[in-house]
Design a protein around this motif. Structure first.
Motif, PDB file in Angstrom:
ATOM      1  N   UNK A  46       0.840  -1.206   0.000  1.00  7.06           N
ATOM      2  CA  UNK A  46       0.000   0.000   0.000  1.00  7.06           C
ATOM      3  C   UNK A  46       0.873   1.254   0.000  1.00  7.06           C
ATOM      4  N   UNK A  47       1.897   1.277   0.828  1.00  6.60           N
ATOM      5  CA  UNK A  47       2.787   2.444   0.887  1.00  6.60           C
ATOM      6  C   UNK A  47       3.506   2.648  -0.443  1.00  6.60           C
ATOM      7  N   UNK A  48       3.918   1.567  -1.082  1.00  7.06           N
ATOM      8  CA  UNK A  48       4.588   1.677  -2.384  1.00  7.06           C
ATOM      9  C   UNK A  48       3.634   2.214  -3.447  1.00  7.06           C
ATOM     10  N   UNK A  49       2.411   1.717  -3.462  1.00  2.12           N
ATOM     11  CA  UNK A  49       1.427   2.198  -4.434  1.00  2.12           C
ATOM     12  C   UNK A  49       1.099   3.677  -4.216  1.00  2.12           C
ATOM     13  N   UNK A  50       0.915   4.066  -2.959  1.00  2.00           N
ATOM     14  CA  UNK A  50       0.649   5.477  -2.666  1.00  2.00           C
ATOM     15  C   UNK A  50       1.812   6.358  -3.111  1.00  2.00           C
ATOM     16  N   UNK A  51       3.032   5.882  -2.907  1.00  2.00           N
ATOM     17  CA  UNK A  51       4.210   6.646  -3.320  1.00  2.00           C
ATOM     18  C   UNK A  51       4.263   6.801  -4.832  1.00  2.00           C
ATOM     19  N   UNK A  52       3.957   5.733  -5.554  1.00  2.56           N
ATOM     20  CA  UNK A  52       3.979   5.785  -7.029  1.00  2.56           C
ATOM     21  C   UNK A  52       2.909   6.725  -7.575  1.00  2.56           C
ATOM     22  N   UNK A  53       1.709   6.658  -7.016  1.00  2.89           N
ATOM     23  CA  UNK A  53       0.630   7.539  -7.479  1.00  2.89           C
ATOM     24  C   UNK A  53       0.977   8.994  -7.162  1.00  2.89           C
ATOM     25  N   UNK A  54       1.508   9.254  -5.973  1.00  2.00           N
ATOM     26  CA  UNK A  54       1.889  10.616  -5.603  1.00  2.00           C
ATOM     27  C   UNK A  54       2.996  11.133  -6.521  1.00  2.00           C
ATOM     28  N   UNK A  55       3.952  10.276  -6.863  1.00  3.11           N
ATOM     29  CA  UNK A  55       5.024  10.684  -7.774  1.00  3.11           C
ATOM     30  C   UNK A  55       4.473  11.015  -9.156  1.00  3.11           C
ATOM     31  N   UNK A  56       3.514  10.226  -9.627  1.00  5.24           N
ATOM     32  CA  UNK A  56       2.903  10.491 -10.933  1.00  5.24           C
ATOM     33  C   UNK A  56       2.184  11.840 -10.928  1.00  5.24           C
ATOM     34  N   UNK A  57       1.482  12.136  -9.849  1.00  2.00           N
ATOM     35  CA  UNK A  57       0.768  13.422  -9.743  1.00  2.00           C
ATOM     36  C   UNK A  57       1.767  14.575  -9.781  1.00  2.00           C
ATOM     37  N   UNK A  58       2.872  14.427  -9.077  1.00  5.71           N
ATOM     38  CA  UNK A  58       3.885  15.487  -9.043  1.00  5.71           C
ATOM     39  C   UNK A  58       4.521  15.667 -10.429  1.00  5.71           C
ATOM     40  N   UNK A  59       4.721  14.579 -11.152  1.00  7.80           N
ATOM     41  CA  UNK A  59       5.345  14.673 -12.473  1.00  7.80           C
ATOM     42  C   UNK A  59       4.430  15.285 -13.526  1.00  7.80           C
ATOM     43  N   UNK A  60       3.120  15.177 -13.342  1.00  6.90           N
ATOM     44  CA  UNK A  60       2.168  15.725 -14.318  1.00  6.90           C
ATOM     45  C   UNK A  60       2.018  17.237 -14.155  1.00  6.90           C
ATOM     46  N   UNK A  61       2.229  17.751 -12.957  1.00  8.09           N
ATOM     47  CA  UNK A  61       1.997  19.173 -12.688  1.00  8.09           C
ATOM     48  C   UNK A  61       2.747  20.120 -13.634  1.00  8.09           C
ATOM     49  N   UNK A  62       4.038  19.927 -13.883  1.00 10.99           N
ATOM     50  CA  UNK A  62       4.727  20.852 -14.796  1.00 10.99           C
ATOM     51  C   UNK A  62       4.142  20.843 -16.214  1.00 10.99           C
TER      52      UNK A  62
END
Length: 114
Positions: A46-62
Motif C-alpha cells: 500500500x505504501x509503495x502504491x501510494x508513493x507511485x501515485x503521488x510521484x505520478x501526480x507530481x510529475x504531471x503538474x509541470x
C-alpha cells in the motif's frame, strides 16, 4: 547465556568483536530478513502504491502548467486548466497526508497488519 554468547538483532550471534548491543551491525541472510518483513507485506504494498501515485501526480503538474502558459500565449481560456492544476495540488496534498498517516500507523511496534 554464557559470556561471549550474547545474541544480537534477530536473535543471531554477533560477529566476533561485536558487543551484542542494538547498535552493532549483524549480517542476516536475506531469507531470514524477508521472513521478518512478510507480516508487513500488505503495508509495504500500500505504501509503495501510494508513493507511485503521488510521484505520478507530481510529475504531471509541470506539463499542466506548461499548457496554461501555452494557452495564455495563444489567447485561449485557461479556467479548466487552472482547475486541473488546483485538483493536482489537492491530490498531491491528500496523497501525501494519507501516505504519512498510513505509514505512521502501519509500522507501529506491536500492531498487527492483519
Amino acid at each position: 547465556m554464557r559470556a561471549g554468547h550474547e545474541r544480537g538483532a534477530f536473535g543471531l550471534r554477533p560477529e566476533e568483536g561485536n558487543t551484542g548491543q542494538d547498535t552493532d551491525v549483524v549480517k542476516v541472510p536475506l531469507r531470514q530478513l524477508l521472513a521478518h518483513a512478510r507480516p508487513q507485506a500488505p503495508a509495504l504494498v500500500v505504501a509503495s502504491l501510494l508513493s507511485c501515485v503521488a510521484a505520478a501526480v507530481v510529475l504531471v503538474q509541470p506539463l499542466v502548467v506548461k499548457k496554461v502558459f501555452t494557452d495564455l500565449s495563444d489567447s485561449r481560456p485557461v479556467t479548466a486548466t487552472v482547475l486541473v492544476i488546483v485538483g493536482l495540488f489537492l491530490a498531491e496534498a491528500l496523497l501525501g497526508s494519507v501516505h504519512t498517516a498510513y505509514c505512521s500507523t502501519a509500522w507501529t511496534p506491536g500492531r498487527s497488519t492483519r
